[in-house]
Design an enzyme around this catalytic site. Structure first.
Site, PDB file in Angstrom:
ATOM      1  N   GLY A  11       0.805  -1.221   0.000  1.00  0.00           N
ATOM      2  CA  GLY A  11       0.000   0.000   0.000  1.00  0.00           C
ATOM      3  C   GLY A  11       0.836   1.268   0.000  1.00  0.00           C
ATOM      4  CD  GLN A  12      -0.508   7.359   0.134  1.00  0.00           C
ATOM      5  OE1 GLN A  12      -1.484   7.185   0.882  1.00  0.00           O
ATOM      6  NE2 GLN A  12      -0.205   8.547  -0.347  1.00  0.00           N
ATOM      7  CG  ASP A  34      -0.213  -6.366   0.434  1.00  0.00           C
ATOM      8  OD1 ASP A  34      -0.018  -5.209   0.812  1.00  0.00           O
ATOM      9  OD2 ASP A  34      -1.284  -6.725  -0.101  1.00  0.00           O
ATOM     10  CG  ASP A  50      -6.921 -12.524   4.327  1.00  0.00           C
ATOM     11  OD1 ASP A  50      -7.085 -11.442   4.929  1.00  0.00           O
ATOM     12  OD2 ASP A  50      -7.856 -13.175   3.828  1.00  0.00           O
ATOM     13  CE1 TYR A 144      -9.363   4.389   6.438  1.00  0.00           C
ATOM     14  CE2 TYR A 144      -9.859   6.729   6.530  1.00  0.00           C
ATOM     15  CZ  TYR A 144      -8.941   5.702   6.533  1.00  0.00           C
ATOM     16  OH  TYR A 144      -7.601   5.999   6.615  1.00  0.00           O
ATOM     17  CE  LYS A 148      -7.879   3.776   9.530  1.00  0.00           C
ATOM     18  NZ  LYS A 148      -6.861   2.712   9.648  1.00  0.00           N
ATOM     19  CB  ILE A 174      -0.176  10.180   3.274  1.00  0.00           C
ATOM     20  CG1 ILE A 174      -0.419  10.020   4.786  1.00  0.00           C
ATOM     21  CG2 ILE A 174       1.305   9.991   2.938  1.00  0.00           C
ATOM     22  CD1 ILE A 174       0.010   8.659   5.336  1.00  0.00           C
TER      23      ILE A 174
HETATM   24  N1  SER Z   1      -6.362   9.805   3.256  1.00  0.00           N
HETATM   25  C1  SER Z   1      -7.461   9.082   3.824  1.00  0.00           C
HETATM   26  C2  SER Z   1      -8.673   9.177   2.976  1.00  0.00           C
HETATM   27  O1  SER Z   1      -8.817  10.174   2.310  1.00  0.00           O
HETATM   28  C3  SER Z   1      -7.768   9.627   5.167  1.00  0.00           C
HETATM   29  O2  SER Z   1      -7.122   8.867   6.119  1.00  0.00           O
HETATM   30  O3  SER Z   1      -9.468   8.286   2.999  1.00  0.00           O
END
Ligand code: SER
Length: 323
Positions: A11-12, A34, A50, A144, A148, A174
């Site tokens: 991932g990023q 991954d 996984d 999401y 969190k 990010i």
């Molecule tokens: N960069 C993420 C998003 O935009 C936020 O944590 O979903």
């Protein structure tokens, strides 16, 4: 000597973290993992994992004698809304699996330090938007963000109740050039550079005045490693730390791009992602991160734009694909 497992390595964040950790601890001490294709990013070992398979994680942790585990596999805000149940299951059970493993290992005298990413998405419409404090109303509206917020509570619970050494950051958006935009609301600030480098006009899915907290990847990696390296007694926050990078809106970003790449053009067509962005903070107060482990952002808008324009390839196929 630390032995480090990074789940979500494709991932990023994962791809760049594996590279940085390999430089810091030696490539042989970092295991990239991954569910996706094998990519090493400077490490010497790759394992398919996984994160929903707790048994598989335990096996890999035992096999390599892992002492630090980064659990980064997740669905982001926009992709999460397309599959809310999948996002909830992946984001929550992935975290629970590693917290439970760390609890068991701790009880057996084999401590396992955990890193898990939280996000500005854990905040919501009733959170004070400017200089959002560490402790504030949190009423996230996306699945999401809800995962969190719940994840933060779990982290603090496992630390307080079981002594699990878990650490977390509420990442701003990010910005980076090594992986393509990956389903986030803040990803306009990456996509804009790809359009600019192709010589195309960029159609922004957020309005021009939508100010959000952002951070450039080198700062995000530095913050992560700094927090993980801090002595445990200095880590007073066991939910997740506010960490500020910089704040800007699409208009300000586009203006800086035009300064460095005259001729670049932007137009605005806000879509469903605007409603998500409107519930997130504009800027963060990161007093606790500064006081507890010496955090200070170093990359501003001008430098970020210069570096992105230099490194974003004009041909998108040159990018590796994020999980
Ligand atoms: N960069 C993420 C998003 O935009 C936020 O944590 O979903």
């Amino acid at each position: 000597m630390e032995r480090i497992l990074v789940i979500g390595a494709n991932g990023q964040i994962g791809s760049e973290l594996v590279e940085a950790l390999s430089l810091q601890h030696g490539a042989d001490n970092v295991i990239a993992a991954d569910i996706g294709p094998r990519s090493l990013f400077g490490a010497t070992c790759y394992e398919t994992i996984d994160v929903l398979d707790a048994g598989r994680i335990a096996t890999i942790v035992d096999t390599y004698g892992i002492t630090q585990l980064y659990q980064l596999a997740a669905l982001l805000s926009v992709t999460g809304e397309q599959a809310p149940l999948k996002a909830w299951t992946l984001n929550m059970n992935g975290l629970l699996n590693v917290l439970e493993l760390a609890r068991e290992r701790g009880a057996a005298g084999k401590p396992l330090k955990i890193f898990w990413p939280s996000s500005i998405a854990a905040f919501g419409p009733h959170t004070p938007a400017v200089d959002t404090p560490q402790l504030a109303v949190m009423d996230p509206t996306t699945i999401y963000g809800i995962s969190k917020q719940a994840g933060e509570r779990l982290c603090e619970y496992y630390f307080t109740r079981f002594g699990v050494d878990v650490r977390s950051i509420r990442y701003p958006g990010i910005i980076s050039h090594k992986s393509p935009p990956g389903g986030g609301t803040t990803d306009y600030a990456i996509a804009i550079f790809h359009a600019a480098k192709r010589g195309e006009r960029y159609t922004c899915f957020l309005g021009p005045e939508t100010t959000l907290p952002m951070i450039y990847m080198p700062d995000a990696i530095r913050a992560t490693i700094q927090l993980m390296d801090a002595p445990g007694e200095q880590v007073r926050i066991r939910s997740a730390y506010n960490v500020a990078g910089l704040s800007f809106n699409p208009r300000e970003l586009a203006e800086e791009i035009v300064r460095q790449l005259p001729g670049f053009r932007i137009q605005y067509q806000p879509d469903h992602r605007q409603a998500i962005a409107d519930t997130w903070p504009h800027s963060l107060d990161d007093t606790y991160a500064r006081a507890d482990w010496g955090w200070k952002a170093s990359i501003g808008l001008q430098e970020l734009v210069r570096d992105m324009l230099e490194h974003v390839p004009a041909a998108p196929e040159k990018l590796h694909h994020a999980a």
